[in-house]
Design a protein around this motif. Structure first.
Motif, PDB file in Angstrom:
ATOM      1  N   HIS A   1      13.742   6.967   3.499  1.00 21.53           N
ATOM      2  CA  HIS A   1      12.602   7.584   2.830  1.00 21.53           C
ATOM      3  C   HIS A   1      11.348   6.722   2.940  1.00 21.53           C
ATOM      4  CE1 HIS A   1      15.895   9.584   0.365  1.00 21.53           C
ATOM      5  NE2 HIS A   1      15.307  10.556   1.047  1.00 21.53           N
ATOM      6  N   VAL A   2      10.213   7.392   2.859  1.00 22.89           N
ATOM      7  CA  VAL A   2       8.941   6.705   2.653  1.00 22.89           C
ATOM      8  C   VAL A   2       8.785   6.599   1.142  1.00 22.89           C
ATOM      9  CG1 VAL A   2       6.436   6.791   2.939  1.00 22.89           C
ATOM     10  CG2 VAL A   2       7.937   7.601   4.780  1.00 22.89           C
ATOM     11  N   VAL A   3       8.779   5.367   0.653  1.00 19.75           N
ATOM     12  CA  VAL A   3       8.754   5.113  -0.782  1.00 19.75           C
ATOM     13  C   VAL A   3       7.414   4.497  -1.151  1.00 19.75           C
ATOM     14  CG1 VAL A   3       9.849   3.846  -2.674  1.00 19.75           C
ATOM     15  CG2 VAL A   3      11.255   4.720  -0.791  1.00 19.75           C
ATOM     16  N   CYS A   4       6.813   5.007  -2.199  1.00 10.93           N
ATOM     17  CA  CYS A   4       5.604   4.402  -2.755  1.00 10.93           C
ATOM     18  C   CYS A   4       5.964   3.846  -4.123  1.00 10.93           C
ATOM     19  CB  CYS A   4       4.475   5.425  -2.874  1.00 10.93           C
ATOM     20  SG  CYS A   4       2.985   4.712  -3.589  1.00 10.93           S
ATOM     21  N   ARG A   5       5.933   2.528  -4.241  1.00 11.41           N
ATOM     22  CA  ARG A   5       6.158   1.870  -5.532  1.00 11.41           C
ATOM     23  C   ARG A   5       4.777   1.653  -6.123  1.00 11.41           C
ATOM     24  NH1 ARG A   5       6.810   0.700 -10.204  1.00 11.41           N
ATOM     25  NH2 ARG A   5       8.021  -1.099 -10.903  1.00 11.41           N
ATOM     26  N   LEU A   6       4.405   2.516  -7.059  1.00 12.22           N
ATOM     27  CA  LEU A   6       3.061   2.530  -7.636  1.00 12.22           C
ATOM     28  C   LEU A   6       3.048   1.695  -8.914  1.00 12.22           C
ATOM     29  CD1 LEU A   6       0.317   3.840  -7.050  1.00 12.22           C
ATOM     30  CD2 LEU A   6       1.063   5.806  -8.416  1.00 12.22           C
ATOM     31  N   LYS A   7       2.250   0.627  -8.891  1.00 14.95           N
ATOM     32  CA  LYS A   7       2.223  -0.339  -9.985  1.00 14.95           C
ATOM     33  C   LYS A   7       0.810  -0.444 -10.554  1.00 14.95           C
ATOM     34  CE  LYS A   7       4.841  -3.967  -9.313  1.00 14.95           C
ATOM     35  NZ  LYS A   7       5.905  -3.575 -10.202  1.00 14.95           N
ATOM     36  N   GLY A   8       0.701  -0.596 -11.849  1.00 10.11           N
ATOM     37  CA  GLY A   8      -0.601  -0.772 -12.468  1.00 10.11           C
ATOM     38  C   GLY A   8      -1.279  -2.039 -11.964  1.00 10.11           C
ATOM     39  N   GLY A   9      -2.608  -2.005 -11.864  1.00 10.11           N
ATOM     40  CA  GLY A   9      -3.366  -3.181 -11.441  1.00 10.11           C
ATOM     41  C   GLY A   9      -3.068  -3.567 -10.012  1.00 10.11           C
ATOM     42  N   ASP A  10      -2.739  -4.828  -9.814  1.00  9.42           N
ATOM     43  CA  ASP A  10      -2.366  -5.367  -8.507  1.00  9.42           C
ATOM     44  C   ASP A  10      -0.891  -5.770  -8.570  1.00  9.42           C
ATOM     45  OD1 ASP A  10      -3.464  -6.734  -5.823  1.00  9.42           O
ATOM     46  OD2 ASP A  10      -1.939  -8.001  -6.739  1.00  9.42           O
ATOM     47  N   PRO A  11      -0.102  -5.425  -7.550  1.00  9.08           N
ATOM     48  CA  PRO A  11       1.334  -5.697  -7.620  1.00  9.08           C
ATOM     49  C   PRO A  11       1.698  -7.176  -7.689  1.00  9.08           C
ATOM     50  CG  PRO A  11       0.757  -4.745  -5.482  1.00  9.08           C
ATOM     51  CD  PRO A  11      -0.479  -4.735  -6.323  1.00  9.08           C
ATOM     52  N   TYR A  12       0.792  -8.052  -7.265  1.00 12.83           N
ATOM     53  CA  TYR A  12       1.107  -9.483  -7.269  1.00 12.83           C
ATOM     54  C   TYR A  12       0.433 -10.234  -8.422  1.00 12.83           C
ATOM     55  CZ  TYR A  12       3.532  -9.527  -2.731  1.00 12.83           C
ATOM     56  OH  TYR A  12       4.425  -9.354  -1.704  1.00 12.83           O
ATOM     57  N   VAL A  13      -0.220  -9.524  -9.336  1.00  7.75           N
ATOM     58  CA  VAL A  13      -0.798 -10.167 -10.522  1.00  7.75           C
ATOM     59  C   VAL A  13       0.008  -9.689 -11.728  1.00  7.75           C
ATOM     60  CG1 VAL A  13      -2.862 -10.496 -11.942  1.00  7.75           C
ATOM     61  CG2 VAL A  13      -3.089 -10.267  -9.461  1.00  7.75           C
ATOM     62  N   PHE A  14       0.967 -10.471 -12.143  1.00  7.16           N
ATOM     63  CA  PHE A  14       1.849 -10.179 -13.269  1.00  7.16           C
ATOM     64  C   PHE A  14       2.605  -8.862 -13.108  1.00  7.16           C
ATOM     65  CE2 PHE A  14      -1.826 -12.437 -15.452  1.00  7.16           C
ATOM     66  CZ  PHE A  14      -1.259 -13.688 -15.313  1.00  7.16           C
ATOM     67  N   GLY A  15       2.744  -8.365 -11.888  1.00  7.63           N
ATOM     68  CA  GLY A  15       3.330  -7.054 -11.687  1.00  7.63           C
ATOM     69  C   GLY A  15       4.744  -7.037 -11.148  1.00  7.63           C
ATOM     70  N   ARG A  16       5.362  -8.171 -10.945  1.00  5.80           N
ATOM     71  CA  ARG A  16       6.708  -8.273 -10.386  1.00  5.80           C
ATOM     72  C   ARG A  16       6.826  -7.712  -8.979  1.00  5.80           C
ATOM     73  NH1 ARG A  16      10.752  -7.444 -15.517  1.00  5.80           N
ATOM     74  NH2 ARG A  16       9.729  -8.977 -16.828  1.00  5.80           N
ATOM     75  N   GLY A  17       5.685  -7.505  -8.335  1.00  2.00           N
ATOM     76  CA  GLY A  17       5.686  -7.046  -6.954  1.00  2.00           C
ATOM     77  C   GLY A  17       6.351  -8.044  -6.025  1.00  2.00           C
ATOM     78  N   GLY A  18       6.220  -9.318  -6.344  1.00  2.00           N
ATOM     79  CA  GLY A  18       6.862 -10.351  -5.539  1.00  2.00           C
ATOM     80  C   GLY A  18       8.379 -10.218  -5.559  1.00  2.00           C
ATOM     81  N   GLU A  19       8.930  -9.924  -6.723  1.00  2.00           N
ATOM     82  CA  GLU A  19      10.385  -9.738  -6.838  1.00  2.00           C
ATOM     83  C   GLU A  19      10.837  -8.519  -6.039  1.00  2.00           C
ATOM     84  OE1 GLU A  19      11.744  -9.882 -10.993  1.00  2.00           O
ATOM     85  OE2 GLU A  19       9.900 -10.988 -11.432  1.00  2.00           O
TER      86      GLU A  19
END
Length: 168
Positions: free
Chosen positions: A87-105
């Motif tokens: 699938h094409v997945v969009c993980r939509l996160k508030g703000g910026d994913p790498y500023v306190f957003g757990r995008g790194g994990e």
């Protein structure tokens, strides 16, 4: 940051900005429009889901101070499962994913699984909120730097990373 894949799927980890749909980046909008699956956070403006196709599956995976819909490990597993399924997945996160957003994990989980992903930066409330209030975070002759500090440091860490006396 992009990593080579071993499956036909891809995951876009997209910063949705600080809430105003007008502050979503054009690339962020493209990712929502292309997605088969959109996994979105509590802090995302629900109007952003209007950019998804009628056939896209939109799944709330949000967290707030009252509780978690899914734990972070479960979100990571879901991202890997959906992307590995092609699938094409969009993980939509508030703000910026790498500023306190757990995008790194989330990026680490996708990378460990050998899956293709792309991180799409978003506008952080750390700069958007002061800007909307007319307050520059830097201003020549007044200040040349600013600091962003979490208000919720991980309580399970063995040591604290913030020296509040130094910050003050």
């Amino acid at each position: 940051m992009t990593v080579k894949n071993t499956s036909p799927g891809i995951c876009y980890i997209v910063g949705a900005g600080p809430g105003d749909p007008g502050l979503l980046t054009l690339r962020g909008r493209q990712c929502i429009e292309e997605a088969d699956v959109v996994l979105y956070d509590y802090l995302c403006n629900p109007r952003l889901l209007d950019f998804a196709t009628k056939t896209a599956r939109c799944v709330f995976v949000g967290k707030n101070s009252q509780g978690h819909c899914l734990k972070q490990e479960e979100i990571n597993r879901l991202l890997v499962k959906e992307t590995a399924s092609g699938h094409v997945v969009c993980r939509l996160k508030g703000g910026d994913p790498y500023v306190f957003g757990r995008g790194g994990e989330e990026a680490m989980a996708l990378h460990a699984a050998g899956l293709l992903f792309e991180v799409v930066p978003g506008i952080s409330s750390a700069i958007a909120a002061p800007a909307y209030a007319g307050i520059p975070v830097t201003h020549r002759g007044v200040t040349s730097s600013f600091t962003v500090i979490t208000g919720h440091e991980d309580p399970t860490k063995p040591t604290r990373g913030i020296d509040w006396n130094e910050v003050a």
